[in-house]
Scaffold this active site. Structure first.
Site, mmCIF file in Angstrom:
data_model
loop_
_atom_site.group_PDB
_atom_site.id
_atom_site.type_symbol
_atom_site.label_atom_id
_atom_site.label_comp_id
_atom_site.label_asym_id
_atom_site.label_seq_id
_atom_site.Cartn_x
_atom_site.Cartn_y
_atom_site.Cartn_z
ATOM 1 C CB SER A 207 -0.701 -0.196 1.727
ATOM 2 O OG SER A 207 -2.501 0.398 1.143
ATOM 3 C CD GLU A 341 -5.704 -4.724 -3.663
ATOM 4 O OE1 GLU A 341 -5.330 -4.181 -2.719
ATOM 5 O OE2 GLU A 341 -4.386 -5.415 -3.565
ATOM 6 C CG HIS A 463 -5.710 -2.622 0.911
ATOM 7 N ND1 HIS A 463 -5.178 -3.312 -0.637
ATOM 8 C CD2 HIS A 463 -5.128 -1.679 1.594
ATOM 9 C CE1 HIS A 463 -4.332 -1.807 -0.773
ATOM 10 N NE2 HIS A 463 -3.947 -1.418 0.484
#
Length: 563
Positions: A207, A341, A463
């Site tokens: 990220s 995600e 995610h």
């Protein structure tokens, strides 16, 4: 506490008399002596752990918002046997503004009779540039250190403290990224003392950490500090190509100043006031800086820096332009996404609806205004209104945005924030790099996730979910014991990442787990990727209709544009 010198035993790396818990490894690095502690890996290995090691001087007082100062050598023994502080962020634990620290983990230390030189993986943590840390309670080494690598996790300044930028010489920005550079320079100088090879350094990030590595690839400050890269679930190349990078964020700085009762008439007066504020003022007001319920997720952005006499520039131009000009570090690269995600945010909308909340209603009624905020494209223009209408048509068939259309909401969130930008980045880099680019989609769903239904069932492959098979994430998930059903995924993930750290190729040779598996480098015309699960498989056609829609709405600039 008894300090045990590591001089003679290369098998256990420690002089043990009665296996007392007080025994602690001690290394002598160029910066000084460092005392550590002992962890045990998932498969029973001894891990020599050195946590909270200072790599930069305290960025406090008038060093706040200023470039990091490398840590001075020390004469006494530095105690790195316990958890070090994280940089300040909301809901953090054990925090301090004096946070320029890193952690080193190794399963074998050098000694007089044997030199040890293992490849190094440097992990840069996620958190949107305003959250998380490199602490062992979040990113523990117990899984990766069953492999013959040295692991380093680092902290860097977050939020306004790390990324405040007014676009001028008083606050040019990128202090958190410059912290990372100073940490990488520390590693070059000192990692051999821990059995690491400074000439075999792989950057791995997730990220915001992945976004950071993409920037290190184009930064003149980072070019000689790493040799391979793994970028997981974020990139500096957004759908609206230039929107992820700032030329200063003066309005955001003014908003921060107003929240802290500081003057906003000049940059100088704002900064003078902000220097004086307790660090808690910044973390306590973070939520008030967002435009709508935590959006945009990318709030404090990296910045293209103006030239300032005597100050190194981390970022001299937009990354896309630098890549087009060939001004980037060409290294073997792994990059990819999880299956869902940020699409798992749809679960939050559902939970809100079950509690009679208004998220669906707000998004439905204000789509043209909110979509550009959520997905990082220009706001309040005829073009942005067209894009918003087209996204609504494609993902929702122009139907109301509610529980009945949750699948569309999940897909547009996943695609707009992470999946399409990573796909586009893979195509851009693969077409310009002379080194292999390996692309993946992680699809394994286990018992645990960062986004659960009713706290019992994972919504999807969210995610951050793939990180739980590389690190023991004590703050979020249980330790995977030897009989845990997730163990095969831990074996697969750690084997591929560690093999890439060691060789630059992700699939180990002569490993039964990968019989018949070949991960071929990404070819843009084929859109080939590795589907990572318990049976990794090469596939083509990566979300084809969805990716074509974003490509059509956000074509690449044909030439440099003003931005």
């Amino acid at each position: 506490m008894k300090i045990v010198l590591i001089l003679f035993s290369c098998i256990v790396g420690i002089i043990a008399t009665h296996h007392s818990p007080e025994e602690q490894p001690l290394v002598t690095a160029p910066i000084g002596q460092i005392r550590g502690s002992i962890f045990t890996s998932r498969l029973g290995r001894t891990i020599y752990s050195f946590r909270g090691v200072r790599y930069g001087e305290s960025p406090t007082g008038h060093q706040r918002f200023q470039p990091p100062v490398p840590a001075a050598d020390w004469q006494n023994v530095f105690d790195a046997s316990e958890e070090g502080p994280s940089c300040p962020h909301p809901n953090g634990q054990l925090m301090s503004e004096d946070c320029l620290r890193l952690n080193v983990y190794t399963a074998k230390l050098p000694c007089e009779s044997e030199n040890v030189s293992r490849p190094v993986m440097v992990f840069i943590h996620p958190g949107g540039f305003y959250g998380y840390s490199g602490q062992s309670a979040v990113f523990g080494p117990q899984y990766l250190l069953d492999k013959d690598i040295v692991l380093v996790t680092i902290n860097y300044r977050l939020g306004a403290l790390g990324f405040l930028s007014t676009g001028d010489n008083l606050a040019p920005g990128n202090m958190g990224l410059k912290d990372q550079v100073v940490a990488l320079r520390w590693i070059q100088r000192n990692i051999a003392a821990f059995g690491g090879n400074p000439n075999a350094v792989t950057l791995c990030g997730y990220s915001a950490g992945s976004f950071s590595i993409m920037l290190h690839m184009v930064s003149p400050m980072s070019q000689n500090l790493f040799h391979r890269a793994i970028t997981m679930s974020a990139t500096d190349i957004t759908a609206d190509i230039y929107s992820g990078i700032a030329n200063g964020q003066k309005q955001l700085v003014k908003k921060q100043a107003e929240l802290l009762d500081c003057p906003t008439d000049t940059t100088g007066s704002m900064l003078l006031c902000l220097y004086t504020k307790p660090v808690e003022n910044f973390t306590d007001t973070l939520d008030s800086l967002f435009d709508w319920h935590g959006n945009p997720i990318l709030l404090w952005k990296p910045s293209i820096e103006p030239e300032v006499r005597g100050v190194e520039r981390f970022l001299t131009a937009h990354p896309y332009d630098l890549i087009k000009q060939g001004k980037f570090k060409q290294v073997p690269l792994i990059l990819g996404v999880t299956e869902n995600e940020f699409g798992t945010v749809a679960a939050l909308y559902e939970k809100d609806a079950q509690n009679n909340g208004s998220l669906y209603e707000e998004l439905n009624d204000n789509w043209n205004r909110l979509a550009p905020i959520i997905f990082f494209y220009e706001r309040d223009t005829s073009r942005s209104n067209y894009i918003s209408r087209e996204l609504r048509r494609f993902y929702f068939n122009n139907q109301p945005i509610n529980s009945a259309n949750m699948k569309g909401l999940s897909e547009v969130y996943g695609d707009g924030i992470i999946i399409f930008p990573m796909f586009r980045t893979a195509k851009i880099l693969a077409s310009r790099s002379n080194q292999p680019v390996y692309f993946y989609k992680f699809t394994y769903k286990s018992r645990f996730s960062f986004q659960m239904w009713n706290d019992t069932t994972p919504y999807g492959v969210a995610h951050h979910d793939d990180l739980q098979y590389l690190f023991f994430m004590k703050r979020f998930f249980p330790f995977f014991e030897r009989d845990a059903p997730e163990n095969p995924m831990v074996d697969i993930s750690t084997s591929m990442w560690a093999n890439f750290v060691e060789t630059g190729e992700p699939i180990p040779k002569n490993d039964d787990k990968f019989n018949g598996v070949t991960w071929t480098p990404f070819v843009p015309s084929r859109t080939n990727y590795l589907d990572i699960n318990l049976h990794p498989t090469m596939k083509t056609e990566f979300f084809p209709e969805r990716m074509r829609t974003w490509d059509r709405l956000f074509p690449l600039p044909s030439s440099n544009v003003k931005h």
